[in-house]
Design an enzyme around this catalytic site. Structure first.
Site, PDB file in Angstrom:
ATOM      1  N   SER A   1       0.791  -1.231   0.000  1.00 17.06           N
ATOM      2  CA  SER A   1       0.000   0.000   0.000  1.00 17.06           C
ATOM      3  C   SER A   1       0.825   1.284   0.000  1.00 17.06           C
ATOM      4  CB  SER A   1      -0.968   0.021   1.182  1.00 17.06           C
ATOM      5  OG  SER A   1      -0.263   0.146   2.403  1.00 17.06           O
TER       6      SER A   1
ATOM      7  N   HIS B   1       0.822   4.599   6.849  1.00 19.91           N
ATOM      8  CA  HIS B   1       0.363   5.358   5.686  1.00 19.91           C
ATOM      9  C   HIS B   1       0.747   6.822   5.827  1.00 19.91           C
ATOM     10  CE1 HIS B   1      -2.987   2.475   4.038  1.00 19.91           C
ATOM     11  NE2 HIS B   1      -1.765   2.044   3.801  1.00 19.91           N
TER      12      HIS B   1
ATOM     13  N   ASP C   1      -8.051   6.598   3.545  1.00 16.25           N
ATOM     14  CA  ASP C   1      -8.190   5.464   4.464  1.00 16.25           C
ATOM     15  C   ASP C   1      -9.500   5.420   5.234  1.00 16.25           C
ATOM     16  OD1 ASP C   1      -5.707   4.465   3.790  1.00 16.25           O
ATOM     17  OD2 ASP C   1      -4.683   5.402   5.487  1.00 16.25           O
TER      18      ASP C   1
END
Length: 152
Positions: free
Chosen positions: A30, A70, A97
């Site tokens: 990701s 992230h 997200d």
């Protein structure tokens, strides 16, 4: 002597970084191309600086076994209350997200953030990735669905 080092080094790292486990393996794609699956990320939580768009953070979400690493894409501070809200997104993901957050949660708050990624070591997490995927395959009858990161 080796036993003492095995105990003291992790404890010392925890004191220096402010994070229970300051190193972890990334288990998904990701964050590619910036951070790749199999890289080892190093996390700290000793900064009193405000969160900034563009920095990479580690956060915990209810319902996920492992934390997620992230990038912060938006920071919002409420004018009246001073409440901080943070929105994240994986670099390789097409949407933010919010689908990962707890039901009804649209933003992260500072208490959801475990730490900030201070750096990474390419490929160093692959042993953990292999072990995690083998374990998942055993438990799930062949499925290799993996979490975001694995504490080392």
């Amino acid at each position: 002597m080796v036993l003492v080092l095995l105990v003291l080094v992790p404890e010392g790292m925890m004191l220096v970084t402010g994070v229970k486990s300051p190193a972890m393996a990334v288990l998904s794609e990701s964050m590619e191309p910036a951070i790749k699956k199999g890289d080892m990320v190093f996390v700290h939580n000793m900064s009193n600086e405000p969160f900034r768009e563009g920095e990479v953070v580690l956060f915990k979400v209810d319902g996920f076994e492992h934390p997620i690493v992230h990038r912060v894409i938006k920071v919002y501070e409420h004018r009246d209350t001073g409440e901080i809200r943070i929105l994240t997104k994986g670099d390789n993901n097409s949407v933010d997200d919010r689908f990962l957050y707890a039901s009804g949660q649209l933003w992260l708050q500072p208490h959801d953030i475990i730490g900030r990624v201070a750096g990474y070591l390419p490929y160093a997490g692959w042993p953990s990735v292999f072990i995690s995927e083998a374990y998942k395959m055993l438990l799930n009858g062949g499925s290799t669905t993996t979490p975001e990161v694995l504490w080392v």
